[in-house]
Scaffold this active site. Sequence first.
Site, PDB file in Angstrom:
ATOM      1  N   GLU A 106       0.837  -1.212   0.000  1.00  0.00           N
ATOM      2  CA  GLU A 106       0.000   0.000   0.000  1.00  0.00           C
ATOM      3  C   GLU A 106       0.867   1.257   0.000  1.00  0.00           C
ATOM      4  OE1 GLU A 106      -2.334  -1.574   3.396  1.00  0.00           O
ATOM      5  OE2 GLU A 106      -4.048  -0.838   2.239  1.00  0.00           O
ATOM      6  N   GLU A 126      -3.776  -9.249   4.025  1.00  0.00           N
ATOM      7  CA  GLU A 126      -4.435  -8.917   5.304  1.00  0.00           C
ATOM      8  C   GLU A 126      -5.573  -9.865   5.645  1.00  0.00           C
ATOM      9  OE1 GLU A 126      -3.399  -6.775   3.058  1.00  0.00           O
ATOM     10  OE2 GLU A 126      -2.676  -4.929   3.979  1.00  0.00           O
TER      11      GLU A 126
HETATM   12  N1  CAA Z   1       4.678  -7.614  11.795  1.00  0.00           N
HETATM   13  C1  CAA Z   1       5.419  -8.030  12.830  1.00  0.00           C
HETATM   14  N2  CAA Z   1       6.279  -9.075  12.769  1.00  0.00           N
HETATM   15  C2  CAA Z   1       6.368  -9.711  11.595  1.00  0.00           C
HETATM   16  C3  CAA Z   1       5.612  -9.324  10.467  1.00  0.00           C
HETATM   17  C4  CAA Z   1       4.748  -8.207  10.597  1.00  0.00           C
HETATM   18  N3  CAA Z   1       4.042  -7.759   9.565  1.00  0.00           N
HETATM   19  N4  CAA Z   1       5.915 -10.162   9.451  1.00  0.00           N
HETATM   20  C5  CAA Z   1       6.820 -11.029   9.914  1.00  0.00           C
HETATM   21  N5  CAA Z   1       7.095 -10.760  11.200  1.00  0.00           N
HETATM   22  C6  CAA Z   1       8.065 -11.462  12.063  1.00  0.00           C
HETATM   23  C7  CAA Z   1       7.698 -12.907  12.293  1.00  0.00           C
HETATM   24  O1  CAA Z   1       6.834 -13.058  13.383  1.00  0.00           O
HETATM   25  C8  CAA Z   1       9.050 -13.537  12.523  1.00  0.00           C
HETATM   26  O2  CAA Z   1       9.407 -13.241  13.860  1.00  0.00           O
HETATM   27  P1  CAA Z   1      10.270 -14.274  14.727  1.00  0.00           P
HETATM   28  O3  CAA Z   1      11.546 -14.473  13.963  1.00  0.00           O
HETATM   29  O4  CAA Z   1      10.410 -13.590  16.031  1.00  0.00           O
HETATM   30  O5  CAA Z   1       9.441 -15.525  14.789  1.00  0.00           O
HETATM   31  C9  CAA Z   1       9.974 -12.737  11.612  1.00  0.00           C
HETATM   32  O6  CAA Z   1       9.288 -11.509  11.349  1.00  0.00           O
HETATM   33  C10 CAA Z   1      10.282 -13.416  10.298  1.00  0.00           C
HETATM   34  O7  CAA Z   1       9.056 -13.824   9.698  1.00  0.00           O
HETATM   35  P2  CAA Z   1       8.871 -15.272   9.041  1.00  0.00           P
HETATM   36  O8  CAA Z   1       9.425 -16.306   9.948  1.00  0.00           O
HETATM   37  O9  CAA Z   1       7.453 -15.389   8.649  1.00  0.00           O
HETATM   38  O10 CAA Z   1       9.825 -15.145   7.772  1.00  0.00           O
HETATM   39  P3  CAA Z   1       9.607 -15.632   6.289  1.00  0.00           P
HETATM   40  O11 CAA Z   1      10.805 -15.198   5.554  1.00  0.00           O
HETATM   41  O12 CAA Z   1       9.203 -17.058   6.289  1.00  0.00           O
HETATM   42  O13 CAA Z   1       8.359 -14.814   5.720  1.00  0.00           O
HETATM   43  C11 CAA Z   1       6.994 -12.905   5.276  1.00  0.00           C
HETATM   44  C12 CAA Z   1       8.405 -13.432   5.573  1.00  0.00           C
HETATM   45  C13 CAA Z   1       6.512 -13.425   3.917  1.00  0.00           C
HETATM   46  C14 CAA Z   1       7.083 -11.404   5.261  1.00  0.00           C
HETATM   47  C15 CAA Z   1       6.027 -13.401   6.364  1.00  0.00           C
HETATM   48  O14 CAA Z   1       6.569 -13.101   7.629  1.00  0.00           O
HETATM   49  C16 CAA Z   1       4.670 -12.765   6.313  1.00  0.00           C
HETATM   50  O15 CAA Z   1       3.818 -13.201   5.557  1.00  0.00           O
HETATM   51  N6  CAA Z   1       4.445 -11.721   7.138  1.00  0.00           N
HETATM   52  C17 CAA Z   1       3.153 -11.083   7.261  1.00  0.00           C
HETATM   53  C18 CAA Z   1       2.915 -10.166   6.125  1.00  0.00           C
HETATM   54  C19 CAA Z   1       1.597  -9.493   6.297  1.00  0.00           C
HETATM   55  O16 CAA Z   1       0.595 -10.082   6.629  1.00  0.00           O
HETATM   56  N7  CAA Z   1       1.586  -8.186   6.058  1.00  0.00           N
HETATM   57  C20 CAA Z   1       0.396  -7.440   6.194  1.00  0.00           C
HETATM   58  C21 CAA Z   1       0.319  -6.907   7.577  1.00  0.00           C
HETATM   59  S1  CAA Z   1      -1.243  -6.194   7.890  1.00  0.00           S
HETATM   60  C22 CAA Z   1      -1.196  -4.699   7.179  1.00  0.00           C
HETATM   61  O17 CAA Z   1      -0.252  -4.327   6.557  1.00  0.00           O
HETATM   62  C23 CAA Z   1      -2.444  -3.923   7.432  1.00  0.00           C
HETATM   63  C24 CAA Z   1      -2.542  -2.647   6.717  1.00  0.00           C
HETATM   64  O18 CAA Z   1      -3.228  -2.559   5.731  1.00  0.00           O
HETATM   65  C25 CAA Z   1      -1.914  -1.460   7.246  1.00  0.00           C
END
Ligand code: CAA
Length: 698
Positions: A106, A126
């Site tokens: 975004e 999301e």
């Molecule tokens: N917020 C906080 N912590 C996050 C995070 C986030 N968005 N995304 C990942 N992390 C953390 C994980 O909990 C993990 O922490 P630990 O090492 O302490 O366990 C660390 O970052 C690494 O994450 P992964 O183990 O998942 O690493 P990966 O390489 O396998 O995957 C990723 C990376 C694809 C980014 C995956 O973490 C993921 O899908 N993250 C979520 C992405 C997401 O949903 N984003 C949207 C958020 S909501 C939003 O943005 C709302 C809005 O409109 C404003």
Amino acid sequence: MSEPAVIRSTQGEIGVLTVNNPPVNALSAAVRTGLDEGVKAFGADPAIKAIVLIGGGRTFIAGADIREFGKPRAGTDLNEVIRIMETSPKIIVAALHGTPLGGGLETALGAHYRISAPTTRLGLPEVHLGLLPGAGGTQRLPRLTGAAYALEAMVSGRHIPAKEAASKGIVDRIAEGDLLQSAVAYARELVAQKAPLKRVRDQQVKLESPTAIADFERSIARKARGFKAPWHIVKTVQAAVELPFDQGLARERELFQELLTSSESAAQRFYFFAEREAAKVKDVPSDTPQREIKTAGIIGAGTMGGGIAMNFANAGIPVTVLEVKQDALDRGLKTIRTNYENTAKRGGMKAEDVEKRMALIKPTMDYNDLKDADVIIEAVFETMEVKEGVFKKLDEVAKPGAILATNTSGLDVNQIASYTKRPGDVIGMHFFSPANVMKLLENVRGKATSKDVIASVMTLSKRIGKIPTLVGVCEGFVGNRMLRQRGVQSAYMLEEGALPQQIDKVIFDFGFPMGPFQMSDLAGNDVGWRIRQGKKEKEQRNVRYTGYVADAICELGRFGQKTGSGYYKYNLPDRTPIPDPEVEKIIEENSKRLGITRRAISDQEILERTLYPMVNEGAKILEEGMAQRALDIDVIWVNGYGWPVYRGGPMWWADNVVGLKTIHDALLKYKEMSGDPFWEPAPLLKRLVAEGKKFSDV
Ligand code: CAA
């Protein structure tokens, strides 16, 4: 002094903002404020002609900081950051690599131009957190791609490859070579061309067809059942189509807020972290040395063995599959091939990949072919005698240091380990059927299993695409042990007055894909029947037998879907269960024979009697240390048994939706009603209620 969350630098007349918030550059308050200040500072600097926004480390911004949701907000609001970017007097180029997701994408949509590395995968996931894109994504994405495409992207939450994103206009260019340098060059080019400050908000939404939104809504009816977020996303896109941009944005905000405070989103956000936490083992530090796994061996080419082998081939790990008979081996390999070919036919993989995967699977009837395998997983018939033979043989042939795993779904892993001279190398890997599809893995730690074996298997599980949990040795491990409790009460309720369709409906309406009787018809009623015959369960004292109706049904050859009848009848090949008066008669006669006067059983009673005993069993499991944390149990139930993720998992649901005291009191109520010790609340449950605590505090 620590580095700022957004680092400012310049390359000549180009200002570069590098987000610096490892590991995934989540949009923390510091990042948002850093972007706000950075864009304004470069915007006001006459020496700067354009701005490049890039992520440091492994990815562009991967989204909002999920841990901040529901907490008091600090820093600049993300929508405000994006507004500042969009109205900046200097062209902003977002340079995308890794996984620009959610608020990350975004933010990028607030830039004037987007350039992407070829390997980037972006998206608005999301929905998996029970949310919708709340920073303009629902209004901007349809303006770039068309409404129907945007709907699909946001409701699936899938990661979109760069090439597809470019073809849909989400990114303007794919970079060749170094991303930062390409982005800087692109920015210079745009400045030289006097390119306009292209704002996504100014574009019109394309509606692919007049009925595109209604068609989409119909198409998700089954998959999105019980969820809130997908339906709210549809409403936002409707708003994008019908309303001016700012009004659409306001509608998005309103719907986002509604989701943010919903129990569904709280559950799904909990689950996001739970899944990651479950992969960690409390007493096995993350730096524990691991065994290298380059090749695998599987004993057994049946349904389980074949499915497990496919996981390895899918991950590019060569795997040798052993069977004792040639025809069984041929059959197993043929099934694997058919599975792959069917996937290819459905478009799930390329035709040439079928051959590539098959080439990784080597069939054999000779144990010596397993001598180089780094991990060997046994998936043979479920009796201790057969396992004994296999593990003694493995002990002879496997190389020192090989991990020896059993796929048993219920036998004692310690006993199995005792058949070898290396019990430290033995572990359970309980795959769920179909093993090539189901994501859950209950890895079972024996009392001698060494820590490096545990660490290696947890990592391997992820490598082969599974969601790992670690459990202890007990009957049924975690998942099946709890399932059994639900089964017991479902059986009793048939005797007391309920019918299969009533119980199944309550469970289905709760959000499971199906209820216990439909599940039994699908799996085959004869499986449990044979086990009951073997166990002579009827003769156990003090335990009310659960199998009367089930036995009567099996005695009539009603083994389930495969025989066209079970607890339901089926007009095969149609697998829709049809309630059967015959079954009703069997059930009623059984009650009469047992001297039970049938009564009306309410849906609420069904819910309490099926789900509360599972929670109670979960408490026992937790107390015995068979699961590391309550959240591990939740991960097992969501992934292995279809517990609806928007209800968190049984333990989260108990903690946060029902309340432990309510469950505790209901157990006592049923104990009083039935006089059955089955209902005794677990000591841990009693203690937590007395202390006013939750399972998550344990
Ligand atoms: N917020 C906080 N912590 C996050 C995070 C986030 N968005 N995304 C990942 N992390 C953390 C994980 O909990 C993990 O922490 P630990 O090492 O302490 O366990 C660390 O970052 C690494 O994450 P992964 O183990 O998942 O690493 P990966 O390489 O396998 O995957 C990723 C990376 C694809 C980014 C995956 O973490 C993921 O899908 N993250 C979520 C992405 C997401 O949903 N984003 C949207 C958020 S909501 C939003 O943005 C709302 C809005 O409109 C404003």
